[in-house]
Design a protein around this motif. Structure first.
Motif, PDB file in Angstrom:
ATOM      1  N   THR A 109       0.813  -1.223   0.000  1.00  9.30           N
ATOM      2  CA  THR A 109       0.000   0.000   0.000  1.00  9.30           C
ATOM      3  C   THR A 109       0.842   1.267   0.000  1.00  9.30           C
ATOM      4  O   THR A 109       0.390   2.310  -0.490  1.00  9.30           O
ATOM      5  N   TRP A 110       2.066   1.213   0.550  1.00 11.25           N
ATOM      6  CA  TRP A 110       2.882   2.437   0.619  1.00 11.25           C
ATOM      7  C   TRP A 110       3.253   2.952  -0.768  1.00 11.25           C
ATOM      8  O   TRP A 110       3.483   4.162  -0.938  1.00 11.25           O
ATOM      9  N   ILE A 111       3.290   2.074  -1.751  1.00 13.66           N
ATOM     10  CA  ILE A 111       3.587   2.530  -3.112  1.00 13.66           C
ATOM     11  C   ILE A 111       2.446   3.405  -3.628  1.00 13.66           C
ATOM     12  O   ILE A 111       2.678   4.467  -4.231  1.00 13.66           O
ATOM     13  N   TYR A 112       1.210   2.996  -3.356  1.00 11.79           N
ATOM     14  CA  TYR A 112       0.059   3.796  -3.805  1.00 11.79           C
ATOM     15  C   TYR A 112      -0.047   5.105  -3.022  1.00 11.79           C
ATOM     16  O   TYR A 112      -0.519   6.116  -3.563  1.00 11.79           O
ATOM     17  N   ALA A 113       0.392   5.101  -1.771  1.00 12.30           N
ATOM     18  CA  ALA A 113       0.374   6.344  -0.989  1.00 12.30           C
ATOM     19  C   ALA A 113       1.235   7.416  -1.651  1.00 12.30           C
ATOM     20  O   ALA A 113       0.925   8.611  -1.585  1.00 12.30           O
ATOM     21  N   ASN A 114       2.298   6.993  -2.314  1.00 12.55           N
ATOM     22  CA  ASN A 114       3.166   7.951  -3.000  1.00 12.55           C
ATOM     23  C   ASN A 114       2.504   8.567  -4.223  1.00 12.55           C
ATOM     24  O   ASN A 114       2.910   9.648  -4.666  1.00 12.55           O
ATOM     25  N   LEU A 115       1.515   7.892  -4.792  1.00 12.15           N
ATOM     26  CA  LEU A 115       0.810   8.449  -5.947  1.00 12.15           C
ATOM     27  C   LEU A 115      -0.033   9.658  -5.567  1.00 12.15           C
ATOM     28  O   LEU A 115      -0.330  10.506  -6.415  1.00 12.15           O
TER      29      LEU A 115
END
Length: 442
Positions: free
Chosen positions: A270-276
């Motif tokens: 999920t942390w990858i999508y938080a960067n979006l």
């Protein structure tokens, strides 16, 4: 250390989380806005962005260059090897743990980074108006984003004052941004009013109740003219993040699963999508570790095409283009009950229908916080909604129909006024600067 006594010329600077602007009062209280060149013309709204890159000079030595505003965005988009793009620096001012950052092996304090933008704002205005600018009246939110205490809020102001000093300013006065918007609104009045100002920035939503008008100016302003203020640390950026989380990220696998032995697990952390959700963070995902995570996820994913879309977004560094697409659909939803999110960049071609009702459901928590802030202002000030003569809304988020309904419900649609949504604060700050200048000469 900056002086606090105001000296001419009368200059107002709105240094915003997302956008900034500069205004100067000429003769007869005529306010002029500084304009900034872009690839397609010019704009009075300067994006609060700093771009740092290393370039090789003759002999192979590397030099660190910085560009800000529209020029910074264009340099970032044109670069084959991306440098460091930084935005929303204003939101970090109350953070005592964030003192600075390393860029290409050099340490910069937060104040130094902010000062580079402020220096460019000052120098551009000087060239346009043909006057030296060393003093200004500067906007500040009622409460800085993340400032949980008065001490943290004061700390943010002191850091911003130091940044102005590093940018070549000899003196600044701070004024609440909604009060500055009130000055802008007041310039069109021929009678006195009690008004509620709603100033919606990228990071904060601020509200003030204030008496304005020619009679107030004639008798002289008093502290009692400001009946109260309130603020909440969210606005346009939070709305954008919701669109990315609810609309864009699912199309790129945030709700997708992958096979792992005999289990079905989320395909991508999920942390990858938080960067979006903050477009300038996308560059931080262009690492070998993330590439390996996505390669493995694509092999195991039940919907590999969505992971491929996420991979393309990151590898082609399309964060800014994604941000622009989010802005477009938010604008369309402000004028229509349904729209289509369109993102056709690089190898990506996304078309996703969305309704205004869906968007309003996504931002329900933010809308509730804004409602609470407005109601608490009325309650703490001892003012009823029917006593307010006019509501003046400024800032891009004031276009959102659900935000406007908050005020229409309490004060009536006919009592709401908007105008110069992106520059009214700078306009009012310049008028406030002129008033301070005149008072200092009496």
């Amino acid at each position: 250390m900056l002086k606090t006594r105001y000296e001419g010329p009368a200059v107002g600077i709105d240094f915003g989380t997302t956008n900034s602007s500069v205004a100067v009062v000429r003769g007869d209280e005529k306010v002029e806005l500084a304009s900034f060149p872009t690839a397609t013309g010019s704009t009075v709204s300067f994006r609060s962005i700093l771009y740092l890159e290393q370039v090789k000079r003759n002999g192979g030595a590397k030099q660190l260059l910085s560009k800000t505003g529209p020029a910074g965005i264009e340099a970032y988009l044109d670069a084959e090897e991306k440098g460091r793009l930084i935005q929303s620096l204003k939101s970090y001012l109350p953070n005592r743990t964030l003192t600075g950052t390393e860029v290409f092996g050099r340490h910069f304090t937060l104040e130094q980074l902010v000062s580079r933008m402020l220096a460019d704002l000052r120098e551009r205005a000087e060239r346009q108006f043909g006057i030296p600018i060393r003093h200004a009246t500067v906007g500040r939110p009622v409460r800085f984003v993340g400032a949980e205490t008065d001490e943290n809020d004061a700390y943010a102001v002191s850091r911003l004052r130091d940044a102005f000093a590093l940018a070549g300013f000899e003196g600044v006065e701070f004024e609440m941004e909604p009060i500055a918007a009130a000055y802008s609104y007041e310039s069109s009045l021929d009678h006195d009013e009690l008004i509620l100002i709603g100033d919606f920035g990228g990071g904060t939503s601020d509200f003030s109740l204030v008496r304005v008008g020619p009679g107030v100016r004639a008798r002289g302003r008093s502290p009692e003219d400001l009946l109260g203020n309130s603020g909440v640390g969210l606005a346009g950026d939070a709305f954008d993040a919701r669109i990315v989380r609810k609309l864009v990220s699912p199309a790129m696998g945030s709700e997708s699963f992958a096979r792992s032995l005999n289990k079905t697990l989320p395909a991508v952390p999920t942390w990858i999508y938080a960067n979006l959700e903050r477009w300038h963070y996308l560059s931080f995902l262009r690492t070998r570790n993330v590439a390996e995570i996505l390669r493995s996820a694509r092999l195991r994913a039940l919907e590999p095409e969505k992971i491929e879309a996420l991979t393309a977004l990151i590898e082609e560094d399309l964060g800014y283009q994604l941000h622009q697409a989010v802005q477009r659909v938010k604008f369309e939803l402000s004028h229509s009950t349904a729209a289509e999110f369109r993102f056709h960049e690089g190898s990506l071609d996304l078309r996703i229908p969305v309704t205004r009702d869906e968007f309003e459901e996504w931002i329900a928590e933010e809308l509730s916080a804004i409602e609470h802030s407005v109601d608490s202002l009325l309650e703490s000030s001892g003012v009823s909604a029917r006593e307010v003569d006019r509501v003046f809304l400024t800032g891009g988020t004031s276009f959102v129909p659900a935000v406007r309904r908050i005020f229409a419900k309490r004060f009536g649609e006919g009592n709401i006024q908007t105008g110069h949504e992106f520059t009214s604060v700078a306009h009012g700050l310049a008028l406030r600067a002129e008033e301070s200048l005149v008072a200092s000469l009496v």
